[in-house]
Design a protein around this motif. Sequence first.
Motif, PDB file in Angstrom:
ATOM      1  N   GLU A  52       0.808  -1.226   0.000  1.00  0.00           N
ATOM      2  CA  GLU A  52       0.000   0.000   0.000  1.00  0.00           C
ATOM      3  C   GLU A  52       0.837   1.269   0.000  1.00  0.00           C
ATOM      4  N   LYS A  53       2.164   1.154   0.114  1.00  0.00           N
ATOM      5  CA  LYS A  53       3.051   2.322   0.126  1.00  0.00           C
ATOM      6  C   LYS A  53       2.593   3.347   1.165  1.00  0.00           C
ATOM      7  N   GLY A  54       2.404   2.856   2.404  1.00  0.00           N
ATOM      8  CA  GLY A  54       1.877   3.718   3.450  1.00  0.00           C
ATOM      9  C   GLY A  54       2.802   4.835   3.867  1.00  0.00           C
ATOM     10  N   TYR A  55       4.044   4.816   3.400  1.00  0.00           N
ATOM     11  CA  TYR A  55       5.003   5.870   3.750  1.00  0.00           C
ATOM     12  C   TYR A  55       4.976   7.029   2.759  1.00  0.00           C
ATOM     13  N   GLN A  56       4.072   6.968   1.752  1.00  0.00           N
ATOM     14  CA  GLN A  56       4.019   8.006   0.729  1.00  0.00           C
ATOM     15  C   GLN A  56       2.659   8.698   0.718  1.00  0.00           C
ATOM     16  N   SER A  57       2.662   9.973   0.364  1.00  0.00           N
ATOM     17  CA  SER A  57       1.418  10.686   0.104  1.00  0.00           C
ATOM     18  C   SER A  57       1.104  10.572  -1.383  1.00  0.00           C
ATOM     19  N   THR A  58      -0.157  10.733  -1.771  1.00  0.00           N
ATOM     20  CA  THR A  58      -0.590  10.509  -3.144  1.00  0.00           C
ATOM     21  C   THR A  58      -1.278  11.743  -3.713  1.00  0.00           C
ATOM     22  N   ASP A  59      -1.311  11.803  -5.032  1.00  0.00           N
ATOM     23  CA  ASP A  59      -1.988  12.892  -5.734  1.00  0.00           C
ATOM     24  C   ASP A  59      -2.440  12.381  -7.098  1.00  0.00           C
ATOM     25  N   THR A  60      -3.569  12.896  -7.585  1.00  0.00           N
ATOM     26  CA  THR A  60      -4.043  12.598  -8.933  1.00  0.00           C
ATOM     27  C   THR A  60      -3.809  13.811  -9.820  1.00  0.00           C
ATOM     28  N   ALA A  61      -3.773  13.568 -11.116  1.00  0.00           N
ATOM     29  CA  ALA A  61      -3.336  14.602 -12.053  1.00  0.00           C
ATOM     30  C   ALA A  61      -4.498  15.372 -12.661  1.00  0.00           C
ATOM     31  N   VAL A  62      -4.195  16.580 -13.046  1.00  0.00           N
ATOM     32  CA  VAL A  62      -5.045  17.370 -13.939  1.00  0.00           C
ATOM     33  C   VAL A  62      -4.488  17.148 -15.341  1.00  0.00           C
ATOM     34  N   SER A  63      -5.324  16.698 -16.282  1.00  0.00           N
ATOM     35  CA  SER A  63      -4.798  16.263 -17.575  1.00  0.00           C
ATOM     36  C   SER A  63      -5.506  16.951 -18.732  1.00  0.00           C
ATOM     37  N   ALA A 325       0.211   9.552  -8.460  1.00  0.00           N
ATOM     38  CA  ALA A 325       1.618   9.810  -8.150  1.00  0.00           C
ATOM     39  C   ALA A 325       1.832   9.660  -6.651  1.00  0.00           C
ATOM     40  N   ARG A 326       2.984   9.109  -6.280  1.00  0.00           N
ATOM     41  CA  ARG A 326       3.320   8.887  -4.873  1.00  0.00           C
ATOM     42  C   ARG A 326       4.686   9.494  -4.570  1.00  0.00           C
ATOM     43  N   LYS A 327       4.815   9.988  -3.323  1.00  0.00           N
ATOM     44  CA  LYS A 327       6.091  10.542  -2.895  1.00  0.00           C
ATOM     45  C   LYS A 327       6.190  10.437  -1.380  1.00  0.00           C
ATOM     46  N   PHE A 328       7.420  10.216  -0.884  1.00  0.00           N
ATOM     47  CA  PHE A 328       7.617  10.039   0.559  1.00  0.00           C
ATOM     48  C   PHE A 328       7.135  11.263   1.330  1.00  0.00           C
ATOM     49  N   ASP A 329       6.456  10.972   2.452  1.00  0.00           N
ATOM     50  CA  ASP A 329       5.949  12.031   3.324  1.00  0.00           C
ATOM     51  C   ASP A 329       6.025  11.521   4.753  1.00  0.00           C
ATOM     52  N   ILE A 330       6.608  12.313   5.636  1.00  0.00           N
ATOM     53  CA  ILE A 330       6.826  11.876   7.006  1.00  0.00           C
ATOM     54  C   ILE A 330       5.517  11.694   7.765  1.00  0.00           C
ATOM     55  N   ILE A 331       4.486  12.469   7.424  1.00  0.00           N
ATOM     56  CA  ILE A 331       3.220  12.385   8.164  1.00  0.00           C
ATOM     57  C   ILE A 331       2.533  11.041   7.955  1.00  0.00           C
ATOM     58  N   PRO A 332       2.262  10.578   6.719  1.00  0.00           N
ATOM     59  CA  PRO A 332       1.666   9.241   6.575  1.00  0.00           C
ATOM     60  C   PRO A 332       2.576   8.135   7.082  1.00  0.00           C
ATOM     61  N   THR A 333       3.902   8.357   7.044  1.00  0.00           N
ATOM     62  CA  THR A 333       4.824   7.343   7.566  1.00  0.00           C
ATOM     63  C   THR A 333       4.622   7.157   9.065  1.00  0.00           C
ATOM     64  N   LEU A 334       4.610   8.291   9.804  1.00  0.00           N
ATOM     65  CA  LEU A 334       4.400   8.203  11.254  1.00  0.00           C
ATOM     66  C   LEU A 334       3.013   7.674  11.586  1.00  0.00           C
ATOM     67  N   THR A 335       2.027   8.049  10.789  1.00  0.00           N
ATOM     68  CA  THR A 335       0.665   7.553  11.012  1.00  0.00           C
ATOM     69  C   THR A 335       0.602   6.043  10.844  1.00  0.00           C
ATOM     70  N   ALA A 336       1.258   5.531   9.803  1.00  0.00           N
ATOM     71  CA  ALA A 336       1.269   4.088   9.570  1.00  0.00           C
ATOM     72  C   ALA A 336       1.993   3.352  10.697  1.00  0.00           C
ATOM     73  N   ILE A 337       3.130   3.919  11.140  1.00  0.00           N
ATOM     74  CA  ILE A 337       3.879   3.283  12.229  1.00  0.00           C
ATOM     75  C   ILE A 337       3.052   3.300  13.517  1.00  0.00           C
ATOM     76  N   GLY A 338       2.435   4.444  13.810  1.00  0.00           N
ATOM     77  CA  GLY A 338       1.616   4.532  15.021  1.00  0.00           C
ATOM     78  C   GLY A 338       0.451   3.560  15.006  1.00  0.00           C
ATOM     79  N   SER A 339      -0.175   3.409  13.854  1.00  0.00           N
ATOM     80  CA  SER A 339      -1.283   2.453  13.752  1.00  0.00           C
ATOM     81  C   SER A 339      -0.788   1.033  13.965  1.00  0.00           C
ATOM     82  N   GLY A 340       0.406   0.740  13.413  1.00  0.00           N
ATOM     83  CA  GLY A 340       0.956  -0.600  13.590  1.00  0.00           C
ATOM     84  C   GLY A 340       1.296  -0.901  15.029  1.00  0.00           C
ATOM     85  N   VAL A 341       1.881   0.080  15.716  1.00  0.00           N
ATOM     86  CA  VAL A 341       2.208  -0.120  17.131  1.00  0.00           C
ATOM     87  C   VAL A 341       0.934  -0.364  17.937  1.00  0.00           C
ATOM     88  N   GLY A 342      -0.117   0.374  17.596  1.00  0.00           N
ATOM     89  CA  GLY A 342      -1.378   0.178  18.299  1.00  0.00           C
ATOM     90  C   GLY A 342      -1.951  -1.213  18.089  1.00  0.00           C
TER      91      GLY A 342
END
Length: 394
Positions: A52-63, A325-342
């Motif tokens: 799921e690439k939980g460490y990345q934020s996503t965006d859709t394009a204007v085409s 499109a996906r790119k690394f983002d610290i916020i979803p990364t920490l959210t995914a880690i926190g959810s996993g710890v829980g």
Amino acid sequence: MKSQITNALSDFFFEYETPRQVLVRNRRVGVVCRLIQLGVLAYIIGWVFIYEKGYQSTDTAVSSVFSKMKGVGYTNVNGTERVWDVADYVFPPQGDSSFVVMTNYIITEGQKMGKCPELPGKHNCSSDADCEGGRYKRTGHGQMTGVCVKKTKTCEVLAWCPVENDHNIPDPPLLMSAENYTLFIKNSVTFPLFGVTRSNLVEGIDAAYIGTCLHHPDSAPLCPIFKLGDIVKLSGFNFETIAKVGGAIGIVIDWTCNLDVDITHCKPKYNFHGLYGNPDETDKARASVGYNFRFAKHYLDGQVQKRTLLKVFGIRIDIIVQSLARKFDIIPTLTAIGSGVGIFGVATVVCDLVLLYLLPKREFYKNMKFKYTDTHVQDPDSEAGSTETEVSKK
């Protein structure tokens, strides 16, 4: 009162509370706990981060999509020769992302406004009473005049005459040469969140390459020029069948990009899907097959307004852009880690249920886990406060 408030604040700021832990030496419970934790860890690493690439934020394009057809067709109908160019067989001609390429047609020339009989079949009559004046029939060509034409035994109508006869569709299709037409697609996408803009004319796709290339899924997957026959074939249709009665094909341009790597790896992928058509290869009992529409060319013959009516059978092409499109983002990364710890807490809950309710020594474990006190204040070193120690020694 003041001292109580001071003590409460002091306790709040300068004291630390930690939950009490009990170490249980039980192999079965230990194995269950570690298996659950291992499953949670596999879920976090395998599903959340890798799949799921939980460490990345996503965006859709204007085409934006621009298309252009090229090619020339030739017909010879009853000795009448004609050459068809792009202006004749593409509707609309502006180069939209959705358009129709004419592959077959029925032409009715020299129509003018007047009164004439309907075609035999659905509009038969035996007397004028069957043709109510001023009324319309759903499949009729005009307004009934109230007259039953004895020669044809059909109702007379006020319409463009002679009325169109579309009972016999030309077979083979008149514009089989459309198989060799070419389609050029120009597409650009912008991912606003990441400030990235890409075009399907990627690195290496220059004017010299476009002048000679032809799209092929394996040898030329990035070439933006497509042969119409290849599009039909890749969509799973038979060209002659779909050319006869028309149909629809979707061209999907897929932009799935990982922007953590070099931008040059962000390239389009073309997919082709048959939306409807090929009546001979599917359910023949369908009420309506293919794709067609009518359009007319009006002109003046002397002082009389006339028109040439064409019923067009064609291949409707819908160009659809899908993007992610996906790119690394610290916020979803920490959210995914926190959810996993829980989720790791599930192991503790399950093991507690096993200890306290399923094992033979569940009462012993209850006494070890819970400390019972009276409502009145007692010395923690007294006998009542040491119930657990006494039980454990037994």
